[in-house]
Design an enzyme around this catalytic site. Structure first.
Site, PDB file in Angstrom:
ATOM      1  N   HIS A 140    -115.282  -8.114 -45.332  1.00 35.11           N
ATOM      2  CA  HIS A 140    -114.598  -7.612 -44.137  1.00 35.11           C
ATOM      3  C   HIS A 140    -114.859  -6.111 -43.996  1.00 35.11           C
ATOM      4  O   HIS A 140    -114.542  -5.329 -44.894  1.00 35.11           O
ATOM      5  CB  HIS A 140    -113.101  -7.898 -44.268  1.00 35.11           C
ATOM      6  CG  HIS A 140    -112.302  -7.566 -43.054  1.00 35.11           C
ATOM      7  ND1 HIS A 140    -112.242  -8.391 -41.950  1.00 35.11           N
ATOM      8  CD2 HIS A 140    -111.518  -6.492 -42.768  1.00 35.11           C
ATOM      9  CE1 HIS A 140    -111.449  -7.848 -41.032  1.00 35.11           C
ATOM     10  NE2 HIS A 140    -111.005  -6.692 -41.503  1.00 35.11           N
ATOM     11  N   GLY A 188    -107.347  -6.114 -48.754  1.00 31.38           N
ATOM     12  CA  GLY A 188    -107.959  -4.876 -49.235  1.00 31.38           C
ATOM     13  C   GLY A 188    -107.398  -4.494 -50.575  1.00 31.38           C
ATOM     14  O   GLY A 188    -107.985  -4.754 -51.631  1.00 31.38           O
ATOM     15  N   SER A 189    -106.198  -3.909 -50.556  1.00 31.66           N
ATOM     16  CA  SER A 189    -105.635  -3.402 -51.812  1.00 31.66           C
ATOM     17  C   SER A 189    -105.363  -4.503 -52.826  1.00 31.66           C
ATOM     18  O   SER A 189    -105.464  -4.267 -54.034  1.00 31.66           O
ATOM     19  CB  SER A 189    -104.379  -2.573 -51.541  1.00 31.66           C
ATOM     20  OG  SER A 189    -103.726  -2.976 -50.381  1.00 31.66           O
ATOM     21  N   SER A 223    -111.452  -6.563 -47.849  1.00 34.47           N
ATOM     22  CA  SER A 223    -111.685  -5.453 -46.937  1.00 34.47           C
ATOM     23  C   SER A 223    -112.191  -4.256 -47.731  1.00 34.47           C
ATOM     24  O   SER A 223    -111.480  -3.730 -48.596  1.00 34.47           O
ATOM     25  CB  SER A 223    -110.389  -5.064 -46.225  1.00 34.47           C
ATOM     26  OG  SER A 223    -110.541  -3.774 -45.674  1.00 34.47           O
ATOM     27  N   MET A 258    -103.481  -9.433 -36.617  1.00 38.09           N
ATOM     28  CA  MET A 258    -103.095  -8.272 -37.428  1.00 38.09           C
ATOM     29  C   MET A 258    -101.654  -8.440 -37.904  1.00 38.09           C
ATOM     30  O   MET A 258    -100.740  -8.624 -37.095  1.00 38.09           O
ATOM     31  CB  MET A 258    -103.203  -6.973 -36.610  1.00 38.09           C
ATOM     32  CG  MET A 258    -104.614  -6.555 -36.233  1.00 38.09           C
ATOM     33  SD  MET A 258    -105.768  -6.486 -37.605  1.00 38.09           S
ATOM     34  CE  MET A 258    -104.987  -5.285 -38.695  1.00 38.09           C
ATOM     35  N   ASP A 275    -104.882 -10.298 -41.259  1.00 40.00           N
ATOM     36  CA  ASP A 275    -105.330  -9.013 -41.803  1.00 40.00           C
ATOM     37  C   ASP A 275    -104.166  -8.039 -41.935  1.00 40.00           C
ATOM     38  O   ASP A 275    -103.578  -7.629 -40.930  1.00 40.00           O
ATOM     39  CB  ASP A 275    -106.401  -8.445 -40.847  1.00 40.00           C
ATOM     40  CG  ASP A 275    -107.068  -7.200 -41.385  1.00 40.00           C
ATOM     41  OD1 ASP A 275    -106.751  -6.766 -42.499  1.00 40.00           O
ATOM     42  OD2 ASP A 275    -107.937  -6.667 -40.659  1.00 40.00           O
ATOM     43  N   GLY A 276    -103.870  -7.687 -43.186  1.00 40.05           N
ATOM     44  CA  GLY A 276    -102.878  -6.646 -43.434  1.00 40.05           C
ATOM     45  C   GLY A 276    -101.753  -7.125 -44.332  1.00 40.05           C
ATOM     46  O   GLY A 276    -101.050  -8.088 -44.014  1.00 40.05           O
ATOM     47  N   MET A 324    -112.305  -1.681 -34.745  1.00 45.44           N
ATOM     48  CA  MET A 324    -111.098  -0.998 -34.249  1.00 45.44           C
ATOM     49  C   MET A 324    -111.570   0.229 -33.487  1.00 45.44           C
ATOM     50  O   MET A 324    -111.407   1.371 -33.936  1.00 45.44           O
ATOM     51  CB  MET A 324    -110.187  -0.638 -35.430  1.00 45.44           C
ATOM     52  CG  MET A 324    -109.490  -1.859 -36.000  1.00 45.44           C
ATOM     53  SD  MET A 324    -108.785  -1.552 -37.635  1.00 45.44           S
ATOM     54  CE  MET A 324    -110.206  -1.914 -38.640  1.00 45.44           C
ATOM     55  N   GLY A 369    -105.331   0.576 -38.899  1.00 47.97           N
ATOM     56  CA  GLY A 369    -105.637   1.989 -39.138  1.00 47.97           C
ATOM     57  C   GLY A 369    -105.643   2.347 -40.610  1.00 47.97           C
ATOM     58  O   GLY A 369    -106.371   3.235 -41.018  1.00 47.97           O
ATOM     59  N   PHE A 370    -104.840   1.633 -41.398  1.00 52.52           N
ATOM     60  CA  PHE A 370    -104.711   1.993 -42.811  1.00 52.52           C
ATOM     61  C   PHE A 370    -104.532   0.762 -43.678  1.00 52.52           C
ATOM     62  O   PHE A 370    -103.948  -0.232 -43.235  1.00 52.52           O
ATOM     63  CB  PHE A 370    -103.497   2.922 -42.998  1.00 52.52           C
ATOM     64  CG  PHE A 370    -103.559   4.150 -42.131  1.00 52.52           C
ATOM     65  CD1 PHE A 370    -104.310   5.253 -42.526  1.00 52.52           C
ATOM     66  CD2 PHE A 370    -102.916   4.170 -40.910  1.00 52.52           C
ATOM     67  CE1 PHE A 370    -104.399   6.368 -41.705  1.00 52.52           C
ATOM     68  CE2 PHE A 370    -103.003   5.290 -40.078  1.00 52.52           C
ATOM     69  CZ  PHE A 370    -103.747   6.393 -40.481  1.00 52.52           C
ATOM     70  N   GLY A 371    -105.027   0.860 -44.908  1.00 54.56           N
ATOM     71  CA  GLY A 371    -104.781  -0.185 -45.883  1.00 54.56           C
ATOM     72  C   GLY A 371    -103.445   0.044 -46.575  1.00 54.56           C
ATOM     73  O   GLY A 371    -102.790   1.075 -46.374  1.00 54.56           O
ATOM     74  N   GLY A 372    -103.035  -0.923 -47.363  1.00 54.70           N
ATOM     75  CA  GLY A 372    -101.866  -0.759 -48.212  1.00 54.70           C
ATOM     76  C   GLY A 372    -100.523  -0.775 -47.510  1.00 54.70           C
ATOM     77  O   GLY A 372     -99.532  -0.318 -48.067  1.00 54.70           O
ATOM     78  N   ASP A 430    -114.146  -2.815 -41.919  1.00 54.13           N
ATOM     79  CA  ASP A 430    -113.213  -2.191 -40.988  1.00 54.13           C
ATOM     80  C   ASP A 430    -113.840  -0.955 -40.356  1.00 54.13           C
ATOM     81  O   ASP A 430    -113.922   0.102 -40.984  1.00 54.13           O
ATOM     82  CB  ASP A 430    -111.925  -1.801 -41.717  1.00 54.13           C
ATOM     83  CG  ASP A 430    -111.035  -3.011 -41.958  1.00 54.13           C
ATOM     84  OD1 ASP A 430    -110.765  -3.738 -40.988  1.00 54.13           O
ATOM     85  OD2 ASP A 430    -110.630  -3.228 -43.105  1.00 54.13           O
ATOM     86  N   HIS A 463    -114.862  -5.904 -38.151  1.00 55.01           N
ATOM     87  CA  HIS A 463    -113.614  -5.750 -37.398  1.00 55.01           C
ATOM     88  C   HIS A 463    -113.673  -4.406 -36.690  1.00 55.01           C
ATOM     89  O   HIS A 463    -113.495  -3.362 -37.316  1.00 55.01           O
ATOM     90  CB  HIS A 463    -112.451  -5.838 -38.400  1.00 55.01           C
ATOM     91  CG  HIS A 463    -111.107  -5.589 -37.799  1.00 55.01           C
ATOM     92  ND1 HIS A 463    -109.989  -5.335 -38.581  1.00 55.01           N
ATOM     93  CD2 HIS A 463    -110.676  -5.573 -36.505  1.00 55.01           C
ATOM     94  CE1 HIS A 463    -108.937  -5.171 -37.787  1.00 55.01           C
ATOM     95  NE2 HIS A 463    -109.327  -5.296 -36.540  1.00 55.01           N
ATOM     96  N   MET A 492    -113.514   1.971 -37.808  1.00 59.54           N
ATOM     97  CA  MET A 492    -112.451   2.714 -37.112  1.00 59.54           C
ATOM     98  C   MET A 492    -113.039   3.952 -36.443  1.00 59.54           C
ATOM     99  O   MET A 492    -113.872   4.636 -37.049  1.00 59.54           O
ATOM    100  CB  MET A 492    -111.374   3.150 -38.113  1.00 59.54           C
ATOM    101  CG  MET A 492    -110.749   1.997 -38.872  1.00 59.54           C
ATOM    102  SD  MET A 492    -109.345   2.567 -39.838  1.00 59.54           S
ATOM    103  CE  MET A 492    -108.947   1.069 -40.741  1.00 59.54           C
TER     104      MET A 492
HETATM  105  C1  DX5 Z   1    -106.174  -2.281 -41.385  1.00 59.10           C
HETATM  106  C2  DX5 Z   1    -107.426  -3.052 -41.721  1.00 59.10           C
HETATM  107  C3  DX5 Z   1    -107.291  -3.973 -42.852  1.00 59.10           C
HETATM  108  C4  DX5 Z   1    -106.905  -3.308 -44.148  1.00 59.10           C
HETATM  109  C5  DX5 Z   1    -106.113  -4.279 -44.950  1.00 59.10           C
HETATM  110  O1  DX5 Z   1    -106.394  -1.561 -40.223  1.00 59.10           O
HETATM  111  O2  DX5 Z   1    -107.852  -3.811 -40.592  1.00 59.10           O
HETATM  112  O3  DX5 Z   1    -108.457  -4.767 -43.026  1.00 59.10           O
HETATM  113  O4  DX5 Z   1    -107.979  -2.863 -44.895  1.00 59.10           O
HETATM  114  O5  DX5 Z   1    -105.687  -3.646 -46.110  1.00 59.10           O
HETATM  115  P1  DX5 Z   1    -104.548  -4.244 -47.014  1.00 59.10           P
HETATM  116  O6  DX5 Z   1    -104.999  -5.613 -47.464  1.00 59.10           O
HETATM  117  O7  DX5 Z   1    -104.459  -3.272 -48.115  1.00 59.10           O
HETATM  118  O8  DX5 Z   1    -103.297  -4.347 -46.171  1.00 59.10           O
HETATM  119 ZN    ZN Z   2    -109.511  -5.371 -40.792  1.00 55.70          ZN
END
Ligand code: DX5
Ligand code: ZN
Length: 222
Positions: A34, A196-197, A9, A138, A174-175, A69, A143-146, A36, A67, A38
């Site tokens: 991927h 992502g992270s 991501s 999900m 995802d997540g 959102m 909304g956020f990574g990590g 994202d 994706h 938003m």
């Molecule tokens: C969250 C995103 C994810 C996010 C995942 O809203 O849809 O794709 O980037 O990040 P990690 O892998 O860090 O949880």
């Molecule tokens: Zn995503």
């Protein structure tokens, strides 16, 4: 069983050099990219839209996994396809006419995906199973990574796999995906993993390669 797809991501990448980051994870051996998107409305965060996707399309030949959102995906589907999305995933929570939306995505020549928030039941998929190419489960609130992986989604993945029968539909998760959480979702039936992270740490192609391999190996050995 086919190899699980790894989809970094870009939310966790350095947006200041997005094209280079995409090339780096491409060279590091990922499967999909991927993206994202938003809108600051469906989710409390803003990222990017079609112009940015279009501007990085030439950086790689990998599948662009968009994706969305966003609250109103329908009116922009064609613009995302023109920008270079190969997979377009919408959220079930905002699609009043999900059957129509999925049909439109396929008519554009893209693969059609539906995403479910952690609290959303898989029941809404029951009557669109033949319109789907991908279900994006999900495992955090979008909304956020990590964020931390929500373990109740593992049972949901198994129920969706069961519901799909023999259909050739990817289940992407995802997540909070890491080498620690990947095995349980793959064992339940996931075929694609967003990370992502866990991928974009270390800041170099070599680090990204090690990170991708660690998730891949964990997924293989579930
Ligand atoms: C969250 C995103 C994810 C996010 C995942 O809203 O849809 O794709 O980037 O990040 P990690 O892998 O860090 O949880
Ligand atoms: Zn995503």
């Amino acid at each position: 069983m086919a190899e699980v797809k790894i989809a970094p991501s870009v939310l966790a990448s350095n947006f200041g050099k997005l094209a280079e980051e995409i090339q780096a994870v491409d060279q590091a051996g990922c499967d999909w990219i991927h993206l994202d998107v938003m809108d600051g409305h469906f989710v409390p965060n803003l990222t990017f839209g079609p112009p940015i996707i279009q501007s990085v399309r030439s950086a790689t030949d990998k599948v662009f996994d968009a994706h969305l959102m966003v609250s109103n995906p329908d009116r922009l589907l064609e613009i995302y396809q023109k920008a270079g999305a190969d997979i377009i995933t919408v959220h079930a929570e905002v699609c009043e006419h999900l059957d129509r939306t999925l049909t439109q995505i396929r008519e554009l020549g893209c693969r059609a995906g539906v995403s479910l928030n952690p609290h959303t039941s898989e029941d809404c998929l029951r009557y669109v199973l033949d319109r789907l190419d991908l279900v994006l489960v999900m495992s955090v609130n979008p909304g956020f990574g990590g964020q931390s992986f929500i373990p109740t989604v593992v049972d949901k993945i198994a129920r969706i796999r069961d519901m799909l029968g023999g259909r050739d539909v990817d289940i992407e998760v995802d997540g909070g995906i890491t080498p620690e959480t990947a095995p349980s979702v793959v064992a339940a039936g996931a075929t694609a993993l967003v990370a992502g992270s866990a991928v974009f740490k270390g800041g170099s192609i070599d680090a990204y390669r090690d990170n991708i391999e660690a998730i891949r190996n964990a997924a293989r050995n579930q």
